[in-house]
Design an enzyme around this catalytic site. Structure first.
Site, PDB file in Angstrom:
ATOM      1  N   ARG A  26       0.502  -0.979  -0.368  1.00  0.00           N
ATOM      2  CA  ARG A  26       0.168  -0.189  -0.308  1.00  0.00           C
ATOM      3  C   ARG A  26       0.929   0.999  -0.025  1.00  0.00           C
ATOM      4  O   ARG A  26       1.504   1.020   0.906  1.00  0.00           O
ATOM      5  CB  ARG A  26      -0.990   0.059   1.289  1.00  0.00           C
ATOM      6  CG  ARG A  26      -2.119  -1.164   0.869  1.00  0.00           C
ATOM      7  CD  ARG A  26      -2.951  -0.492   0.015  1.00  0.00           C
ATOM      8  NE  ARG A  26      -4.681  -1.238   0.396  1.00  0.00           N
ATOM      9  CZ  ARG A  26      -4.344  -2.561  -0.508  1.00  0.00           C
ATOM     10  NH1 ARG A  26      -3.280  -2.512  -1.929  1.00  0.00           N
ATOM     11  NH2 ARG A  26      -5.317  -2.684  -1.352  1.00  0.00           N
ATOM     12  N   HIS A  78      -0.296  -0.507  -9.957  1.00  0.00           N
ATOM     13  CA  HIS A  78      -1.112  -0.764  -9.108  1.00  0.00           C
ATOM     14  C   HIS A  78      -1.905  -2.088  -9.557  1.00  0.00           C
ATOM     15  O   HIS A  78      -2.689  -2.750 -10.134  1.00  0.00           O
ATOM     16  CB  HIS A  78      -2.856  -0.028  -8.445  1.00  0.00           C
ATOM     17  CG  HIS A  78      -3.259  -0.656  -7.452  1.00  0.00           C
ATOM     18  ND1 HIS A  78      -3.740  -0.510  -6.014  1.00  0.00           N
ATOM     19  CD2 HIS A  78      -2.757  -2.064  -6.870  1.00  0.00           C
ATOM     20  CE1 HIS A  78      -4.075  -0.822  -4.738  1.00  0.00           C
ATOM     21  NE2 HIS A  78      -3.619  -2.749  -5.691  1.00  0.00           N
TER      22      HIS A  78
HETATM   23  P1  NAP Z   1      -2.020 -11.025   5.200  1.00  0.00           P
HETATM   24  O1  NAP Z   1      -2.558 -12.725   4.436  1.00  0.00           O
HETATM   25  O2  NAP Z   1      -3.218 -11.140   6.082  1.00  0.00           O
HETATM   26  O3  NAP Z   1      -0.469 -11.416   5.501  1.00  0.00           O
HETATM   27  C1  NAP Z   1       0.091  -9.721   6.544  1.00  0.00           C
HETATM   28  C2  NAP Z   1       1.566 -10.403   7.078  1.00  0.00           C
HETATM   29  O4  NAP Z   1       1.989  -9.508   7.743  1.00  0.00           O
HETATM   30  C3  NAP Z   1       1.050 -11.095   8.186  1.00  0.00           C
HETATM   31  O5  NAP Z   1       2.949 -12.119   7.453  1.00  0.00           O
HETATM   32  C4  NAP Z   1       1.661 -10.787   9.613  1.00  0.00           C
HETATM   33  O6  NAP Z   1       2.067 -11.392  10.121  1.00  0.00           O
HETATM   34  C5  NAP Z   1       2.560  -9.674   8.914  1.00  0.00           C
HETATM   35  N1  NAP Z   1       2.403  -8.456   9.398  1.00  0.00           N
HETATM   36  C6  NAP Z   1       1.008  -7.855   9.365  1.00  0.00           C
HETATM   37  N2  NAP Z   1       0.692  -6.854  10.600  1.00  0.00           N
HETATM   38  C7  NAP Z   1       2.444  -6.699  11.157  1.00  0.00           C
HETATM   39  C8  NAP Z   1       3.521  -6.037  11.611  1.00  0.00           C
HETATM   40  N3  NAP Z   1       2.687  -4.716  12.195  1.00  0.00           N
HETATM   41  N4  NAP Z   1       4.793  -6.512  11.979  1.00  0.00           N
HETATM   42  C9  NAP Z   1       5.124  -7.680  11.357  1.00  0.00           C
HETATM   43  N5  NAP Z   1       4.408  -8.432  10.376  1.00  0.00           N
HETATM   44  C10 NAP Z   1       2.639  -7.755  10.117  1.00  0.00           C
HETATM   45  O7  NAP Z   1      -1.516 -10.874   3.841  1.00  0.00           O
HETATM   46  P2  NAP Z   1      -1.659 -10.144   2.070  1.00  0.00           P
HETATM   47  O8  NAP Z   1      -3.158 -11.285   1.436  1.00  0.00           O
HETATM   48  O9  NAP Z   1      -0.507 -11.670   2.088  1.00  0.00           O
HETATM   49  O10 NAP Z   1      -1.321  -9.306   1.779  1.00  0.00           O
HETATM   50  C11 NAP Z   1      -0.307  -8.622   1.839  1.00  0.00           C
HETATM   51  C12 NAP Z   1      -0.887  -7.104   1.271  1.00  0.00           C
HETATM   52  O11 NAP Z   1      -0.416  -6.686   0.268  1.00  0.00           O
HETATM   53  C13 NAP Z   1      -2.098  -6.335   1.206  1.00  0.00           C
HETATM   54  O12 NAP Z   1      -2.930  -6.480   2.351  1.00  0.00           O
HETATM   55  C14 NAP Z   1      -2.699  -5.278  -0.012  1.00  0.00           C
HETATM   56  O13 NAP Z   1      -2.181  -4.484   0.636  1.00  0.00           O
HETATM   57  C15 NAP Z   1      -1.106  -5.868  -0.918  1.00  0.00           C
HETATM   58  N6  NAP Z   1      -2.224  -5.989  -1.818  1.00  0.00           N
HETATM   59  C16 NAP Z   1      -1.511  -5.727  -2.856  1.00  0.00           C
HETATM   60  C17 NAP Z   1      -1.652  -5.849  -3.898  1.00  0.00           C
HETATM   61  C18 NAP Z   1      -1.296  -5.212  -5.677  1.00  0.00           C
HETATM   62  O14 NAP Z   1      -1.425  -5.334  -6.657  1.00  0.00           O
HETATM   63  N7  NAP Z   1      -0.369  -4.715  -4.983  1.00  0.00           N
HETATM   64  C19 NAP Z   1      -2.549  -7.096  -4.090  1.00  0.00           C
HETATM   65  C20 NAP Z   1      -2.565  -6.931  -3.737  1.00  0.00           C
HETATM   66  C21 NAP Z   1      -2.489  -7.347  -2.545  1.00  0.00           C
HETATM   67  P3  NAP Z   1       1.217 -12.031  11.202  1.00  0.00           P
HETATM   68  O15 NAP Z   1       0.282 -13.393  10.473  1.00  0.00           O
HETATM   69  O16 NAP Z   1       2.564 -13.346  11.601  1.00  0.00           O
HETATM   70  O17 NAP Z   1       0.511 -11.655  12.060  1.00  0.00           O
HETATM   71  C1  GLV Z   2      -5.355  -4.833  -4.132  1.00  0.00           C
HETATM   72  O1  GLV Z   2      -3.632  -4.044  -4.496  1.00  0.00           O
HETATM   73  C2  GLV Z   2      -5.966  -5.816  -3.500  1.00  0.00           C
HETATM   74  O2  GLV Z   2      -5.868  -5.652  -1.910  1.00  0.00           O
HETATM   75  O3  GLV Z   2      -6.164  -6.578  -3.456  1.00  0.00           O
END
Ligand code: NAP
Ligand code: GLV
Length: 307
Positions: free
Chosen positions: A222, A270
């Site tokens: 983000r 994005h």
């Molecule tokens: P997720 O499955 O919820 O994973 C989040 C990870 O971050 C977990 O390993 C969590 O650790 C860790 N975390 C959260 N808060 C933390 C902190 N304060 N300190 C250290 N580690 C922390 O999320 P995801 O599905 O992988 O997605 C991640 C992010 O990618 C999304 O939130 C979104 O913003 C972004 N995204 C971007 C796109 C794009 O096209 N650019 C697309 C999709 C998503 P724990 O599990 O140990 O709590």
């Molecule tokens: C894209 O950024 C998503 O959160 O799916």
């Protein structure tokens, strides 16, 4: 009962979502506007207020993985379960983007592209992948897939999260106390954290100064994770070598924003991991079917943690 589709997209894309969801859920009534009998909302970037005043609402299914915008909208009811998009197809797309960025940074391909524009023939020293340490921040759905893909390409990978994530071939670092050493060790930092109170503005002057001199930042999570002016300072001073950015405070990125023309920044609009309607419609429909059958929906957001 009926399903509200609150999907911010152009008419063709909305029609495509509707067709895919209706094919998955032939007995459901899909509505584009709210009515009193809506009990499930399927949402993608809905405008503020779109989910207010729905007395029977019992599930909000996001078509986006990140739910920071929904959680920041005070009109989204806090007592209704919120499920986010978790789709292996998105994780794979994210792994491709991260691998592209890491390879291009490691092998100097962004520098060679700039040299081509300047008509300059100059060869840089070539490093092996096993000499380039990558830190992946966030080892959830996306971060874990990214870390595994990078490790499979022979990069040493450290992964930072709130608990020991035990990803094969990845060195786990845990909690805030471990962040300075993680940042200091990495040649390339890939950010895949959710946007929460704890991570907002993480890449400000203090954390950027903890990164290794000459390192690169890849932000695929983000825009608000980064303090833009501090990143520009770190790049201008030469402390950081390059940044690859897919996400921004304001999207589309305003034309006057300095990131557009910065020679050490590579931008994407994005697109690191777009929701793939073909697989995501199935994921959303599975949750609708679960709720209709009296089961709990999958991939529910923990509102207290913010992800
Ligand atoms: P997720 O499955 O919820 O994973 C989040 C990870 O971050 C977990 O390993 C969590 O650790 C860790 N975390 C959260 N808060 C933390 C902190 N304060 N300190 C250290 N580690 C922390 O999320 P995801 O599905 O992988 O997605 C991640 C992010 O990618 C999304 O939130 C979104 O913003 C972004 N995204 C971007 C796109 C794009 O096209 N650019 C697309 C999709 C998503 P724990 O599990 O140990 O709590
Ligand atoms: C894209 O950024 C998503 O959160 O799916």
């Amino acid at each position: 009962m009926a399903l509200l589709l609150a999907i911010d997209a152009d008419p063709d894309e909305r029609a495509s979502w509707r067709a895919l969801l209706q094919a998955e859920l032939p007995d459901e009534r899909l509505l584009d506007a709210p009515t009193e009998d809506v009990d499930i909302a399927i949402v993608a970037n809905p405008p503020a207020g779109a989910l207010a005043g729905l007395p029977r609402l019992r599930l909000i299914q996001s078509l986006w993985a990140g739910v920071d915008r929904l959680l920041a909208d005070p009109t989204v009811p806090v007592d209704v379960p919120l499920a986010r998009m978790v789709d292996p197809a998105m994780n794979e797309a994210m792994a491709e983007t991260a691998l592209w960025a890491v390879l291009a940074l490691h092998r100097g391909f962004f520098d060679y592209a700039a040299q081509q524009r300047a008509g300059e023939w100059r060869v840089h020293a070539q490093r092996r992948a096993d000499e380039v340490l990558i830190a992946v921040l966030g080892l959830g759905q996306m971060g874990r897939t990214v870390a595994l893909r990078l490790a499979a390409n022979r990069y040493p990978v450290w992964g930072w999260s709130t608990h020991d994530a035990a990803v094969a071939g990845v060195r786990s670092t845990v909690g805030e106390a471990a962040l300075p050493a993680t940042l200091a060790a990495a040649d390339i930092v890939v950010n895949l954290l959710p946007l929460t109170r704890a991570t907002n503005g993480l890449f400000g002057a203090r954390r950027l100064a903890q990164m290794k001199p000459g390192a690169a930042l890849v932000n695929l999570a983000r825009g608000a994770h980064v303090v833009d002016a501090d990143l520009v300072d770190a790049l201008d001073s030469g402390w950081l070598r390059h940044a690859v950015l897919d996400v921004f405070h304001t999207e589309p990125l305003p034309p006057e924003h300095p990131f557009w023309r910065h020679p050490r920044i590579t931008l994407l609009p994005h697109v690191a991991a777009q929701t793939d309607p073909r697989s995501a419609a199935r994921v959303a429909a599975d949750n609708v079917r679960a709720v209709r059958a009296g089961r709990a929906a999958l991939h529910l957001v923990n509102r207290a943690r913010g992800y």
